[in-house]
Design a protein around this motif. Structure first.
Motif, PDB file in Angstrom:
ATOM      1  N   ILE A 582       0.857  -1.186   0.000  1.00 14.08           N
ATOM      2  CA  ILE A 582       0.000   0.000   0.000  1.00 14.08           C
ATOM      3  C   ILE A 582       0.892   1.235   0.000  1.00 14.08           C
ATOM      4  N   ASN A 583       0.332   2.333  -0.468  1.00 17.56           N
ATOM      5  CA  ASN A 583       1.066   3.590  -0.547  1.00 17.56           C
ATOM      6  C   ASN A 583       0.381   4.626   0.333  1.00 17.56           C
ATOM      7  N   MET A 596       1.323  -4.390   3.181  1.00 19.19           N
ATOM      8  CA  MET A 596      -0.092  -4.431   3.553  1.00 19.19           C
ATOM      9  C   MET A 596      -0.307  -5.597   4.524  1.00 19.19           C
ATOM     10  N   ALA A 605      -2.429   1.851   8.076  1.00 16.79           N
ATOM     11  CA  ALA A 605      -1.566   2.464   7.070  1.00 16.79           C
ATOM     12  C   ALA A 605      -0.941   3.743   7.594  1.00 16.79           C
ATOM     13  N   VAL A 623      -8.866   7.387  -0.209  1.00 15.58           N
ATOM     14  CA  VAL A 623      -8.272   6.124  -0.632  1.00 15.58           C
ATOM     15  C   VAL A 623      -8.498   5.991  -2.138  1.00 15.58           C
ATOM     16  N   ARG A 625      -8.167   3.715  -5.476  1.00 19.99           N
ATOM     17  CA  ARG A 625      -8.124   2.270  -5.733  1.00 19.99           C
ATOM     18  C   ARG A 625      -8.430   2.003  -7.208  1.00 19.99           C
ATOM     19  N   LEU A 650      -8.466  -1.898   3.346  1.00 24.70           N
ATOM     20  CA  LEU A 650      -7.571  -1.617   2.225  1.00 24.70           C
ATOM     21  C   LEU A 650      -7.313  -2.879   1.408  1.00 24.70           C
ATOM     22  N   GLN A 651      -7.002  -2.633   0.129  1.00 21.48           N
ATOM     23  CA  GLN A 651      -6.667  -3.701  -0.794  1.00 21.48           C
ATOM     24  C   GLN A 651      -5.279  -3.450  -1.380  1.00 21.48           C
ATOM     25  N   SER A 652      -4.808  -4.442  -2.128  1.00 18.73           N
ATOM     26  CA  SER A 652      -3.475  -4.336  -2.718  1.00 18.73           C
ATOM     27  C   SER A 652      -3.371  -3.105  -3.607  1.00 18.73           C
ATOM     28  N   LYS A 653      -2.258  -2.398  -3.470  1.00 13.85           N
ATOM     29  CA  LYS A 653      -1.904  -1.218  -4.272  1.00 13.85           C
ATOM     30  C   LYS A 653      -2.813  -0.020  -4.002  1.00 13.85           C
ATOM     31  N   ASP A 654      -3.594  -0.012  -2.918  1.00 11.62           N
ATOM     32  CA  ASP A 654      -4.358   1.177  -2.551  1.00 11.62           C
ATOM     33  C   ASP A 654      -3.406   2.309  -2.168  1.00 11.62           C
ATOM     34  N   THR A 655      -3.831   3.526  -2.423  1.00 13.55           N
ATOM     35  CA  THR A 655      -3.072   4.716  -2.042  1.00 13.55           C
ATOM     36  C   THR A 655      -3.893   5.525  -1.050  1.00 13.55           C
TER      37      THR A 655
END
Length: 907
Positions: A582-583, A596, A605, A623, A625, A650-655
């Motif tokens: 996550i970012n 994550m 996060a 967020v 996505r 949150l999910q993979s690669k969420d900012t």
């Protein structure tokens, strides 16, 4: 002069000393025999250097010992005659040749190859003399056993006492008889020493009235034996009496690498007396089969016929010779046994079959090791066991006692971290820690996140641990310097603080000494410059911000500890399962990419990024996505951190983006430097102008040169830096093109000139200067709205005009109202051949650029109203270079920046 053979009785240090003596002897003798007919060899430069290294006192002592004055060594007038037959002492010494290493051998890594076991027993050390001679002579001084068989040439010492007392040494003659004075000869050859003693005592007591005798061994006659087979120098040898089979092998310089150490036969009169196994001597010290030799004996060494290579985790890997009937267990015993880290159930044997093919045999348990029969050419490999711990928990990072701990069923994090003060370092982040868990089947990594503070306070459920879990604790500082400062505050006494300062000064001194030692003073100056704070006016004008380099991060910082973990997690990404990353951006302490964790949330996060800054707006967090249906759609989800119920998984690669508070202003400052009444940093409100801040600073001083004011802005500096970079790249590209090469040849411009210009461009730092009319600003006619990090520098009053560029001498001349541009150029020596006379331009003190007016007949003298502080620039002539205007642009930028920097150099 002592016999050469006696050197073998010295110790290693004595041998080195004796070698030095011989070197000096050769050198001294060589100096005396310089005639053309001399047969003595000329000393080598290495020998001369060796002599020079000896102390003066030792040189004089050696010269006195050989009857030569030390002055004769340096004097070339005195010479003495020397016999031509005199031999050089070095001819009988086994000197080791000097090996010259080429560059490849010097740096090539050495690969240690396995050698046959036991053969080093006969190899003398490479840096010493041959040690065989003392081994051969060692048996001369041992007591003679009673079962020694007397031979022709042996002598006995008979001591008479009683009526007469005297001693007589009697030698056994060629007929094997011993003739005593006054007594009949006695046949003693073939008798043992004990039998001969009894025989002689009885004979004396019987034939001499009142006489008794004591019999002892005198000198023993050397024996003649043959050493044949796989030895390095087979042949017949004369050995001292009492020599054994091993002495005979030493005389033959040992066994070749194909010879057997296990089946050495001693033959006497055509029959095998015994068979010596040197492994008994090497492995257990058993020398019972090392029989004493007799004249006429034959030692025969056959070739070995069964060898097995043993590699891996054993105490003594080597190539071993096996006898018939020896098993796998015997091989392990010879090697000293398995090491503790050997994989006992992973042993393998590589074996050649009857038709030459090679196959592998696995030996997985003790029963197989006992039953497996080894064959000639087998290669046994014992691999190393896995170094991973199967029942451990590993604590890593900012903990008091990092390392491996035993895992037990039901273990939790709280079992290992029971106190924040005692179990964590003072620098530890108490809100963020990770558990890295690896699946034993798939090898995939999963992440669990927890707060040590919340866990010990009972606000978070304790996390259960599994075998091989790794628990990571981070520092709450990213910068190593910040971390050191925090730790130094723990020094409780004044003495401790002073000691820390002394240590810092000592480190700095050692660094300087190191750079001076390697003769790189310029490197030290740059190193010292990097350590200092950037407080120069030029750096302030450029708005430089310090960015951490790899070596400046804290040891337990997120940057260092998470780097390998993030790489591994990123490799886990697949079309079905995205990488668990996550970012986090915005108003957090350490923005960036983070692992994550399971049950990831926005709160976790933010904790991973070090928490919120003071400027963070908790009312809105966004967020971003990307949809997983490959549609490319992007969603933006908003939530409020103030609402505990409103949370997003949150999910993979969420900012996650944390916004700043509306109208938040934190330390928005500008700097006024130079000739203002109250220079310094001023906090400003939104929309405040330069004139207003100047009024707050008390205005300009009486020495201020308002026309030369330098005003810089950060975003302009960034634009200029990008432009310089692009310009340098364009010039390099044009320089490499063939058409540009043609233009160079036509213009007769050297490559060095262009290369220097490229270097100037690449080394130039952008300033971000904005041209302003300071007089209008002061008068209120020009309103400049300020921004954060703006800087104004007011120089002192200037009374000079500077000429730079293609003139013979770049100079600064006092301003003269009656001078024209040509007058100032003449004061600088005039124009060079490559000067572009029509391209001359003026850089005004305020940074603006103006070209002289040469469009009319009456403007030929270029009278443009030169003012104090102006700079006249004479560029290179580039018009005939295929319309390449980049060069004129580049030089103009460089010169213009140089003028601004020159204005700052007076500070």
């Amino acid at each position: 002069m002592p016999r050469l053979s006696s050197i073998f009785l010295f110790s290693g240090r004595d041998v080195v000393k004796f070698l030095k003596l011989l070197l000096v002897t050769l050198l001294l003798v060589t100096v005396q025999s310089v005639s053309a007919n001399s047969q003595m060899p000329t000393p080598t430069p290495e020998q001369i250097e060796q002599f020079k290294k000896l102390p003066r006192a030792q040189q004089e002592a050696i010269a006195q010992q050989y009857g030569i004055s030390i002055d004769e060594l340096t004097s070339q007038g005195t010479q003495q005659k020397q016999s031509k037959n005199e031999q050089n002492p070095f001819e009988s010494l086994p000197m080791k040749p000097k090996e010259e290493e080429d560059e490849e051998d010097k740096y090539k890594p050495e690969i240690e190859e396995l050698k046959p076991f036991g053969y080093e027993l006969f190899a003398p050390p490479e840096d010493q003399f041959d040690t065989r001679q003392p081994l051969l002579m060692a048996n001369q001084n041992v007591p003679v056993p009673d079962d020694y068989s007397l031979n022709i040439g042996d002598s006995l010492v008979v001591t008479f006492y009683g009526k007469e007392n005297f001693s007589q040494e009697v030698v056994i003659d060629r007929d094997g008889r011993l003739a005593l004075p006054g007594l009949s000869p006695v046949q003693v050859v073939g008798l043992t020493f004990n039998e001969a003693k009894k025989l002689l005592k009885n004979k004396i007591e019987r034939e001499v009235i009142g006489g008794e005798a004591f019999v002892s061994i005198g000198e023993l006659e050397d024996i003649r034996v043959m050493v044949l087979g796989e030895v390095k120098k087979p042949g017949a040898f004369s050995l001292p009496a009492m020599s054994t089979i091993f002495n005979g092998l030493i005389a033959a310089e040992g066994i070749t690498e194909i010879g057997s150490l296990r089946h050495i036969s001693l033959k006497r009169k055509g029959k095998t007396v015994t068979e010596l196994d040197l492994y008994d001597l090497l492995l257990s010290g058993d020398s019972s089969d090392d029989y004493t030799l007799k004249s006429g004996d034959v030692i025969f060494v056959p070739a070995s016929n069964k060898r097995v290579t043993l590699r891996g985790e054993v105490h003594r890997p080597a190539i071993y010779e096996l006898s018939e009937g020896e098993s796998f267990q015997d091989l392990m015993r010879m090697s000293g046994g398995l090491k503790a880290d050997a994989a006992k159930n992973k042993l393998t044997i590589k074996r050649y079959g009857n038709n030459g093919e090679r196959r592998v045999i696995s030996v997985v348990n003790a029963q197989q090791r006992a039953q497996t029969e080894l064959q000639n050419g087998d290669e046994v490999r014992v691999p190393q066991a896995s170094q991973s711990l199967s029942n451990s928990i590993t604590l890593i990072g900012a903990v008091t006692h990092p390392g491996h701990y035993q895992w037990q069923k039901g273990a939790h994090v709280g079992d290992f971290i029971q106190s924040l003060n005692n179990d964590l370092l003072p620098i530890a982040d108490r809100e963020y820690a990770l558990i890295v868990r690896e699946s034993q089947l798939s090898g995939r990594i999963s992440i669990l996140q927890f707060s040590p503070l919340a866990l010990l306070a009972g606000e978070q459920q304790d996390v259960a641990l599994q075998p091989r879990d790794k628990v990571l604790f981070f520092s709450r500082y990213e910068s190593r310097e910040d971390e050191i400062d925090a730790l130094e505050q723990l020094a409780y006494t004044k003495e401790q603080i002073i000691e820390n300062e002394r240590l810092a000064l000592w480190d700095k001194y050692q660094s300087r000494q190191f750079f001076e030692f390697i003769d790189e003073k310029s490197d030290y100056l740059s190193f010292e410059k990097e350590e200092k704070e950037t407080l120069s006016v030029r750096d302030l004008l450029k708005g430089k911000a310090h960015e951490l380099e790899d070596g400046e991060y804290s040891v337990f910082s997120r940057k260092r500890m998470l780097g390998p973990l993030l790489s591994q997690l990123n490799r886990q990404g697949s079309p079905r399962n995205g990488a668990p990353l996550i970012n986090v951006n915005g108003e957090v302490r350490y923005p960036g990419v983070y692992p994550m964790p399971e049950q990831a949330s926005v709160e976790k996060a933010i904790a991973a990024a070090g928490g919120l800054k003071e400027s963070a707006f908790v009312g809105k967090v966004e967020v971003t996505r990307a949809d997983n249906d490959n549609s490319g759609n992007i969603k933006h989800l908003s939530l409020s951190l103030a609402d505990d119920k409103n949370s997003i998984a949150l999910q993979s690669k969420d900012t996650v983006t944390v916004f700043s508070k509306p109208n938040w202003q934190e330390n928005v400052t500008v700097r006024l430097l130079g000739e203002v009444k109250f220079p310094g940093a001023y906090a400003i409100r939104p929309g405040e102008t330069l004139a207003e801040v100047l009024e707050r600073a008390g205005g300009l001083t009486q020495y201020a040169f308002a026309q030369g004011a330098i005003f810089t802005r950060e975003y302009l500096r960034e634009q200029e830096q990008d432009m310089l970079q692009k310009l340098a790249e364009d010039l390099r590209r044009d320089l490499a093109s063939s058409s540009f090469q043609n233009s160079i040849s036509s213009a007769k411009l050297t490559y060095d000139d262009m290369d220097n210009l490229l270097k100037d461009l690449s080394m130039t730092d952008a300033l971000g200067r904005m041209v302003i009319d300071m007089d209008q600003v002061v008068a209120g006619g020009e309103n400049i709205e300020l921004r954060n990090a703006d800087t104004l520098f007011i120089p002192k009053r200037m009374e000079t005009v500077t000429v730079i560029g293609e003139v013979h001498v770049s100079t600064s001349t006092m301003f003269n109202a009656g001078f024209s541009i040509d007058d100032y150029i003449r004061n600088s020596g005039g124009l060079k051949q490559k000067a572009d006379e029509d391209g001359i331009y003026i850089i005004r003190a305020n940074g603006s650029v103006q070209k002289p007016d040469t469009g009319s007949w009456f403007a030929s003298n270029r009278d443009t109203g030169i003012k104090p502080g102006d700079t006249i620039v004479v560029p290179l002539d580039y018009e005939h270079m295929d319309n390449l205007t980049l060069w004129s642009k580049a030089t103009q930028i460089v010169y213009q920046m140089g003028v601004a920097v020159a204005a700052l150099s007076s500070l």
